[in-house]
Scaffold this motif. Sequence first.
Motif, mmCIF file in Angstrom:
data_model
loop_
_atom_site.group_PDB
_atom_site.id
_atom_site.type_symbol
_atom_site.label_atom_id
_atom_site.label_comp_id
_atom_site.label_asym_id
_atom_site.label_seq_id
_atom_site.Cartn_x
_atom_site.Cartn_y
_atom_site.Cartn_z
ATOM 1 N N SER A 83 -15.879 16.183 6.088
ATOM 2 C CA SER A 83 -17.309 15.913 5.954
ATOM 3 C C SER A 83 -18.071 17.167 5.560
ATOM 4 C CB SER A 83 -17.878 15.353 7.271
ATOM 5 O OG SER A 83 -17.510 14.010 7.449
ATOM 6 N N GLY A 84 -17.698 18.290 6.162
ATOM 7 C CA GLY A 84 -18.353 19.544 5.812
ATOM 8 C C GLY A 84 -18.077 19.952 4.373
ATOM 9 N N LEU A 85 -16.816 19.867 3.963
ATOM 10 C CA LEU A 85 -16.435 20.264 2.606
ATOM 11 C C LEU A 85 -17.083 19.376 1.550
ATOM 12 C CD1 LEU A 85 -12.626 20.967 3.149
ATOM 13 C CD2 LEU A 85 -14.410 22.677 2.775
ATOM 14 N N TYR A 86 -17.122 18.080 1.799
ATOM 15 C CA TYR A 86 -17.607 17.151 0.784
ATOM 16 C C TYR A 86 -19.128 16.984 0.788
ATOM 17 C CZ TYR A 86 -12.696 15.883 0.108
ATOM 18 O OH TYR A 86 -11.346 15.917 -0.163
ATOM 19 N N ASN A 87 -19.791 17.445 1.841
ATOM 20 C CA ASN A 87 -21.259 17.335 1.900
ATOM 21 C C ASN A 87 -21.977 18.654 1.632
ATOM 22 O OD1 ASN A 87 -22.240 14.488 2.839
ATOM 23 N ND2 ASN A 87 -20.405 14.901 4.066
ATOM 24 N N ALA A 88 -21.232 19.721 1.441
ATOM 25 C CA ALA A 88 -21.850 21.019 1.162
ATOM 26 C C ALA A 88 -22.570 20.987 -0.188
ATOM 27 C CB ALA A 88 -20.782 22.100 1.174
ATOM 28 N N ARG A 89 -23.725 21.620 -0.244
ATOM 29 C CA ARG A 89 -24.550 21.584 -1.449
ATOM 30 C C ARG A 89 -24.301 22.748 -2.404
ATOM 31 N NH1 ARG A 89 -30.157 20.375 1.838
ATOM 32 N NH2 ARG A 89 -29.981 18.095 1.954
ATOM 33 N N TYR A 90 -23.856 23.873 -1.880
ATOM 34 C CA TYR A 90 -23.864 25.095 -2.681
ATOM 35 C C TYR A 90 -22.480 25.485 -3.196
ATOM 36 C CZ TYR A 90 -28.660 25.344 -1.034
ATOM 37 O OH TYR A 90 -29.972 25.057 -0.773
ATOM 38 N N PRO A 91 -22.431 26.392 -4.190
ATOM 39 C CA PRO A 91 -21.166 26.697 -4.881
ATOM 40 C C PRO A 91 -20.089 27.344 -4.028
ATOM 41 C CG PRO A 91 -23.048 27.360 -6.228
ATOM 42 C CD PRO A 91 -23.586 27.021 -4.876
ATOM 43 N N TRP A 92 -20.461 27.954 -2.916
ATOM 44 C CA TRP A 92 -19.479 28.518 -1.995
ATOM 45 C C TRP A 92 -19.647 27.881 -0.624
ATOM 46 C CZ3 TRP A 92 -15.502 31.947 -2.977
ATOM 47 C CH2 TRP A 92 -15.509 32.553 -4.243
ATOM 48 N N ILE A 93 -18.528 27.679 0.056
ATOM 49 C CA ILE A 93 -18.530 27.019 1.363
ATOM 50 C C ILE A 93 -17.767 27.887 2.356
ATOM 51 C CG2 ILE A 93 -17.947 24.928 2.654
ATOM 52 C CD1 ILE A 93 -17.613 23.538 -0.138
ATOM 53 N N ALA A 94 -18.406 28.181 3.477
ATOM 54 C CA ALA A 94 -17.726 28.884 4.569
ATOM 55 C C ALA A 94 -17.734 27.988 5.795
ATOM 56 C CB ALA A 94 -18.423 30.209 4.889
ATOM 57 N N PHE A 95 -16.653 28.022 6.552
ATOM 58 C CA PHE A 95 -16.682 27.260 7.800
ATOM 59 C C PHE A 95 -15.843 27.937 8.868
ATOM 60 C CE2 PHE A 95 -13.014 25.388 5.618
ATOM 61 C CZ PHE A 95 -12.091 25.144 6.630
ATOM 62 N N THR A 96 -16.261 27.674 10.087
ATOM 63 C CA THR A 96 -15.519 28.108 11.257
ATOM 64 C C THR A 96 -15.862 27.157 12.396
ATOM 65 O OG1 THR A 96 -14.957 30.013 12.652
ATOM 66 C CG2 THR A 96 -17.272 29.745 12.071
ATOM 67 N N ASP A 97 -15.231 27.339 13.540
ATOM 68 C CA ASP A 97 -15.455 26.418 14.648
ATOM 69 C C ASP A 97 -16.743 26.737 15.396
ATOM 70 O OD1 ASP A 97 -13.168 25.044 14.047
ATOM 71 O OD2 ASP A 97 -11.924 26.034 15.559
ATOM 72 N N ALA A 98 -17.216 25.765 16.158
ATOM 73 C CA ALA A 98 -18.480 25.893 16.868
ATOM 74 C C ALA A 98 -18.328 26.441 18.279
ATOM 75 C CB ALA A 98 -19.174 24.521 16.932
ATOM 76 N N ASP A 99 -17.101 26.807 18.673
ATOM 77 C CA ASP A 99 -16.850 27.150 20.074
ATOM 78 C C ASP A 99 -17.064 28.619 20.421
ATOM 79 O OD1 ASP A 99 -14.673 28.326 18.852
ATOM 80 O OD2 ASP A 99 -13.203 26.918 19.649
ATOM 81 N N GLY A 100 -17.499 29.421 19.454
ATOM 82 C CA GLY A 100 -17.801 30.814 19.740
ATOM 83 C C GLY A 100 -16.608 31.741 19.791
ATOM 84 N N GLN A 101 -15.422 31.281 19.382
ATOM 85 C CA GLN A 101 -14.243 32.145 19.429
ATOM 86 C C GLN A 101 -14.136 33.074 18.214
ATOM 87 O OE1 GLN A 101 -11.101 29.012 20.989
ATOM 88 N NE2 GLN A 101 -10.529 31.054 21.697
#
Length: 234
Positions: A83-101
């Motif tokens: 969902s994050g990858l396919y809904n991103a609007r901009y030419p570069w996408i970064a992601f990580t987890d939400a758990d603060g690790q």
Amino acid sequence: MKTVDELSVFFPAYNEEGNIASTVKKSLDVLSKLQLKNYEVLVIDDGSTDQTRKIVEEITAKDKHVRLITHTPNRGYGEAVKSGLYNARYPWIAFTDADGQFDFSEVTKLLEKADQAPVVIGYRMNRQDPWQRKLFGWGWTALTNTLLGIRVRDIDCAFKLIRKDVIENILSLQSTRGAMISPELIAKIRKKGYKVVEVGVSHYPRTAGKQTGSNLKVVFKSFIDLTKLWWQIK
């Protein structure tokens, strides 16, 4: 870092009420200092049963850079990543987890490598997880490297930077569960011939919430799914 001037960031989240506000705030603080032309932060709430969704809704009401995408019911970590990858609007996408690790400020380490490759992935330095998870992680990386030929140091490190057109050009992602989404993603990226570079990132103990995905039933299913993926892409 000049290679990237528009960036989408997303965080898959499931029952992260103890972490999500600080995670989003930290990311906004970092992004506001990067002199980007455009940026956004997406939270993919994967059917949380706690206050995660409500907390993010309160943030979105105050900051136009933040978007909330919800799954009902819980669909699995792989679906949240997709969902994050396919809904991103901009030419570069970064992601990580939400758990603060992970320390989101280290996104600069990945951005600095963006002129070298369209895919930059982290590997955890001094991983701060129980020994059982570290042992499984080492074995899982070795197995996926052998079967899929992906040659990375830490297949499940949840800190990645990917050019959006890479996601658009690879075969659509199918995995729903956490253990399989990263092997499938990197295997399909490699199969298309895209260059992947790696960078070490810090890793910290979880301070709130509960980890999932390490029970024997999940591990067994992961091995079955890996075999299916190997058969599909070989």
